[in-house]
Design a protein around this motif. Structure first.
Motif, short mmCIF file in Angstrom:
data_model
loop_
_atom_site.label_atom_id
_atom_site.label_comp_id
_atom_site.label_asym_id
_atom_site.label_seq_id
_atom_site.Cartn_x
_atom_site.Cartn_y
_atom_site.Cartn_z
N CYS A 1 0.85 -1.19 0.00
CA CYS A 1 0.00 0.00 0.00
C CYS A 1 0.89 1.25 0.00
O CYS A 1 2.10 1.16 0.31
N CYS B 1 -2.48 -5.47 -0.91
CA CYS B 1 -2.96 -4.12 -1.21
C CYS B 1 -3.40 -3.89 -2.65
O CYS B 1 -3.90 -2.81 -2.95
N TRP B 2 -3.22 -4.86 -3.52
CA TRP B 2 -3.61 -4.64 -4.93
C TRP B 2 -4.51 -5.76 -5.38
O TRP B 2 -4.16 -6.92 -5.20
N ASP C 1 -4.21 3.73 2.16
CA ASP C 1 -4.38 2.29 1.93
C ASP C 1 -4.30 1.89 0.46
O ASP C 1 -4.06 0.72 0.16
N HIS C 2 -4.54 2.83 -0.45
CA HIS C 2 -4.54 2.47 -1.87
C HIS C 2 -4.04 3.60 -2.75
O HIS C 2 -4.24 4.78 -2.43
N HIS D 1 -5.09 1.28 -8.05
CA HIS D 1 -5.75 0.15 -7.39
C HIS D 1 -7.27 0.23 -7.59
O HIS D 1 -7.93 -0.77 -7.86
#
Length: 231
Positions: free
Chosen positions: A118, A150-151, A198-199, A203
């Protein structure tokens, strides 16, 4: 939407997905955009993930609401399957239920295998991970004690699954309104996750494209298998 237009949308969505994957892999646009959400003076994100109201409205509460909505649609299908009003909207309701299951499942599965950090994890934003993109390999001297997930953007997948509402309506105006509502809600969820680190932007875009592609495939299969034969 006819099978021909669905096929065209599938092809277009796939091409766009490939282009976006390549674009974000070979550029640093993600970093440039993410800088807008980060305060380098105190090394914090512009939105506090612990803030309870936004956490409930845009994360935990919203996630539960989407699950309840999917269960509600499923219940309507099961209980009122033979009712005339449900028969009229049965195709769209089935697409919504299947999309609510398949889209988040696909995104979560990708998150489990891609091992991509992330924004909050990478060194540039105060973390301890190198800036690794989805098709990159970690440096040989980097020690990782567990996979990172995270992806792509899992949280927004529930919102993007609502793009299936498009197939519930008959009138073009209502289809566009439903699609616009779903995209707006999902992007609100995605921007919240960007604001707390977080992204990355990519993403959420990738999640949106995968979701729409899967919804189109679900609609194509459902229509061909169960509805075209009955007409």
């Amino acid at each position: 939407m006819t099978q021909k237009s669905i096929n065209f949308q599938i092809l277009l969505s796939f091409i766009l997905l490939v282009f976006v994957l390549i674009f974000f892999q070979v550029t640093d646009v993600d970093i440039y955009i993410q800088e807008l959400f980060f305060n380098f003076n105190n090394m914090t994100w512009i939105w506090n993930r612990q803030e309870p109201i936004s956490e409930f409205l845009l994360y935990s509460g919203l996630k539960k609401s989407l699950i309840v909505f999917a269960l509600f649609i499923l219940g309507i299908l099961v209980i009122f399957w033979r009712k005339q009003i449900i028969k009229k909207y049965r195709f769209g309701l089935i697409v919504i239920v299947l999309s609510s299951i398949i889209v988040p499942f696909t995104i979560i599965s990708l998150k489990n295998i891609t091992n991509t950090p992330c924004p909050k994890n990478i060194e540039y934003f105060g973390g301890n991970y190198p800036d690794i993109k989805v098709f990159d390999s970690y440096p040989k001297d980097f020690v990782q004690y567990g996979k990172i997930r995270c992806w792509p953007a899992g949280h927004a997948s529930g919102g993007f699954a609502l793009m299936s509402l498009f197939f519930l309506f008959k009138k073009r105006k209502n289809q566009i309104l439903a699609l616009g509502f779903a995209i707006s809600l999902a992007w609100l969820m995605g921007l919240y996750k960007m604001a707390i680190g977080d992204h990355f932007l990519s993403h959420t875009i990738i999640t949106m494209l995968i979701a729409w592609l899967e919804i189109l495939l679900i609609a194509k299969f459902t229509k061909r298998k169960f509805f075209e034969k009955s007409t």
